[in-house]
Design a protein around this motif. Structure first.
Motif, PDB file in Angstrom:
ATOM      1  N   SER A  13      -5.333 -12.373   0.202  1.00 40.39           N
ATOM      2  CA  SER A  13      -5.111 -12.569  -1.131  1.00 40.39           C
ATOM      3  C   SER A  13      -5.870 -13.347  -1.986  1.00 40.39           C
ATOM      4  N   LYS A  14      -6.427 -14.226  -1.372  1.00 39.01           N
ATOM      5  CA  LYS A  14      -7.497 -15.326  -1.971  1.00 39.01           C
ATOM      6  C   LYS A  14      -8.986 -14.601  -1.911  1.00 39.01           C
ATOM      7  N   HIS A  15      -9.388 -13.721  -1.249  1.00 35.35           N
ATOM      8  CA  HIS A  15     -10.313 -13.040  -1.307  1.00 35.35           C
ATOM      9  C   HIS A  15     -10.782 -12.448  -2.771  1.00 35.35           C
ATOM     10  N   PRO A  16     -12.056 -13.022  -3.002  1.00 31.41           N
ATOM     11  CA  PRO A  16     -12.474 -12.515  -4.370  1.00 31.41           C
ATOM     12  C   PRO A  16     -12.525 -10.785  -4.578  1.00 31.41           C
ATOM     13  N   GLY A  17     -12.740 -10.206  -3.697  1.00 31.12           N
ATOM     14  CA  GLY A  17     -12.654  -8.742  -3.641  1.00 31.12           C
ATOM     15  C   GLY A  17     -11.376  -8.114  -3.420  1.00 31.12           C
ATOM     16  N   ALA A  18     -10.193  -8.931  -3.190  1.00 26.52           N
ATOM     17  CA  ALA A  18      -8.954  -8.335  -2.895  1.00 26.52           C
ATOM     18  C   ALA A  18      -8.287  -7.638  -4.157  1.00 26.52           C
ATOM     19  N   VAL A  19      -7.819  -6.294  -3.934  1.00 30.20           N
ATOM     20  CA  VAL A  19      -7.230  -5.349  -4.771  1.00 30.20           C
ATOM     21  C   VAL A  19      -5.798  -5.495  -4.581  1.00 30.20           C
ATOM     22  N   PRO A  20      -4.992  -6.101  -5.511  1.00 30.43           N
ATOM     23  CA  PRO A  20      -3.691  -6.225  -5.249  1.00 30.43           C
ATOM     24  C   PRO A  20      -2.679  -5.023  -5.799  1.00 30.43           C
ATOM     25  N   SER A  21      -1.824  -5.031  -4.965  1.00 30.11           N
ATOM     26  CA  SER A  21      -0.691  -3.948  -5.594  1.00 30.11           C
ATOM     27  C   SER A  21      -0.031  -4.349  -6.797  1.00 30.11           C
ATOM     28  N   PRO A  22       0.084  -3.515  -7.727  1.00 26.74           N
ATOM     29  CA  PRO A  22       0.609  -3.846  -9.040  1.00 26.74           C
ATOM     30  C   PRO A  22       1.952  -3.787  -9.032  1.00 26.74           C
ATOM     31  N   MET A  23       2.624  -3.233  -7.741  1.00 26.72           N
ATOM     32  CA  MET A  23       4.013  -3.039  -7.957  1.00 26.72           C
ATOM     33  C   MET A  23       4.489  -3.318  -6.471  1.00 26.72           C
ATOM     34  N   VAL A  24       5.986  -3.310  -6.378  1.00 27.99           N
ATOM     35  CA  VAL A  24       6.839  -3.179  -5.220  1.00 27.99           C
ATOM     36  C   VAL A  24       6.896  -1.603  -5.005  1.00 27.99           C
ATOM     37  N   VAL A  76      -3.682  -2.296   4.597  1.00 26.06           N
ATOM     38  CA  VAL A  76      -2.274  -1.807   4.874  1.00 26.06           C
ATOM     39  C   VAL A  76      -2.271  -0.509   5.551  1.00 26.06           C
ATOM     40  N   THR A  77      -1.198   0.039   6.230  1.00 24.99           N
ATOM     41  CA  THR A  77      -1.315   1.195   6.864  1.00 24.99           C
ATOM     42  C   THR A  77      -0.358   2.153   6.164  1.00 24.99           C
ATOM     43  N   ASP A  78      -0.793   3.352   6.292  1.00 28.96           N
ATOM     44  CA  ASP A  78      -0.125   4.491   5.523  1.00 28.96           C
ATOM     45  C   ASP A  78       1.204   4.319   5.690  1.00 28.96           C
ATOM     46  N   ALA A  79       1.995   4.469   4.607  1.00 30.05           N
ATOM     47  CA  ALA A  79       3.432   4.490   4.535  1.00 30.05           C
ATOM     48  C   ALA A  79       4.357   3.202   4.719  1.00 30.05           C
ATOM     49  N   GLN A  80       3.324   2.165   4.390  1.00 28.17           N
ATOM     50  CA  GLN A  80       3.687   0.638   4.503  1.00 28.17           C
ATOM     51  C   GLN A  80       4.377   0.119   3.491  1.00 28.17           C
ATOM     52  N   PRO A  81       5.625  -0.377   3.469  1.00 24.10           N
ATOM     53  CA  PRO A  81       6.263  -1.163   2.319  1.00 24.10           C
ATOM     54  C   PRO A  81       5.102  -2.362   1.912  1.00 24.10           C
ATOM     55  N   VAL A  82       4.910  -2.462   0.555  1.00 18.46           N
ATOM     56  CA  VAL A  82       4.052  -3.601  -0.057  1.00 18.46           C
ATOM     57  C   VAL A  82       4.816  -4.215  -1.052  1.00 18.46           C
ATOM     58  N   GLU A  83       4.545  -5.511  -0.996  1.00 17.99           N
ATOM     59  CA  GLU A  83       5.106  -6.418  -2.209  1.00 17.99           C
ATOM     60  C   GLU A  83       4.151  -6.333  -3.379  1.00 17.99           C
ATOM     61  N   PHE A  84       4.523  -6.783  -4.697  1.00 20.74           N
ATOM     62  CA  PHE A  84       3.963  -6.914  -5.957  1.00 20.74           C
ATOM     63  C   PHE A  84       2.717  -8.034  -5.510  1.00 20.74           C
ATOM     64  N   GLY A  85       1.368  -7.804  -5.964  1.00 22.52           N
ATOM     65  CA  GLY A  85       0.488  -8.859  -5.617  1.00 22.52           C
ATOM     66  C   GLY A  85      -0.012  -8.989  -4.103  1.00 22.52           C
ATOM     67  N   GLU A  86       0.576  -7.997  -3.301  1.00 23.18           N
ATOM     68  CA  GLU A  86       0.054  -7.939  -2.262  1.00 23.18           C
ATOM     69  C   GLU A  86      -1.500  -7.253  -1.718  1.00 23.18           C
ATOM     70  N   PRO A  87      -2.360  -7.854  -1.306  1.00 22.74           N
ATOM     71  CA  PRO A  87      -3.600  -7.301  -1.229  1.00 22.74           C
ATOM     72  C   PRO A  87      -3.632  -6.007  -0.423  1.00 22.74           C
ATOM     73  N   LEU A  88      -4.353  -4.945  -1.074  1.00 22.76           N
ATOM     74  CA  LEU A  88      -4.198  -3.540  -0.427  1.00 22.76           C
ATOM     75  C   LEU A  88      -5.627  -3.371   0.227  1.00 22.76           C
ATOM     76  N   VAL A  89      -6.693  -3.798  -0.514  1.00 26.58           N
ATOM     77  CA  VAL A  89      -8.003  -3.427   0.169  1.00 26.58           C
ATOM     78  C   VAL A  89      -8.840  -4.386  -0.282  1.00 26.58           C
ATOM     79  N   ILE A  90      -9.921  -4.793   0.440  1.00 18.38           N
ATOM     80  CA  ILE A  90     -11.059  -5.695  -0.126  1.00 18.38           C
ATOM     81  C   ILE A  90     -12.419  -4.839  -0.342  1.00 18.38           C
ATOM     82  N   LEU A  91     -12.620  -4.981  -1.708  1.00 16.62           N
ATOM     83  CA  LEU A  91     -13.849  -4.447  -2.381  1.00 16.62           C
ATOM     84  C   LEU A  91     -14.923  -5.133  -2.651  1.00 16.62           C
ATOM     85  N   GLU A  92     -15.898  -5.035  -2.064  1.00 15.80           N
ATOM     86  CA  GLU A  92     -17.277  -5.918  -2.178  1.00 15.80           C
ATOM     87  C   GLU A  92     -18.285  -5.311  -2.914  1.00 15.80           C
TER      88      GLU A  92
END
Length: 92
Positions: A13-24, A76-92
């Motif tokens: 989540s601290k990675h500059p390229g992290a794309v966070p989840s905008p929602m739960v 994240v894996t397919d069909a994984q529950p995610v939290e608000f702000g959880e990093p989903l992918v790293i985009l560099e």
């Protein structure tokens, strides 16, 4: 003494390229079961391109790339529950 290793996602989540989840919700890596994933590691994406969808309250919300770049990690894996702000992918 060395500090205990933090969980990978918290670290990412601290990675500059992290794309966070905008929602739960629940993350899905493809538009429907059996369909190819939106992205794979190593893909180059354009700003606004859908990376995955997060389903919340029966609504599928596309997660767009915040900028152009290369996918270096999918956290994240397919069909994984995610939290608000959880990093989903790293985009560099």
């Amino acid at each position: 003494a060395p500090a205990a290793a933090a969980p990978a996602a918290a670290d990412m989540s601290k990675h500059p390229g992290a794309v966070p989840s905008p929602m739960v919700g629940t993350a899905y890596l493809s538009p429907e079961p059996g369909a190819p994933a939106f992205i794979k590691i190593g893909d180059s994406v354009n700003q606004g391109q859908t990376l995955m969808v997060v389903e919340a309250m029966k609504t599928f919300n596309p997660i767009p790339a915040p900028r152009a770049g290369k996918i270096t990690a999918i956290l994240v894996t397919d069909a994984q529950p995610v939290e608000f702000g959880e990093p989903l992918v790293i985009l560099e």
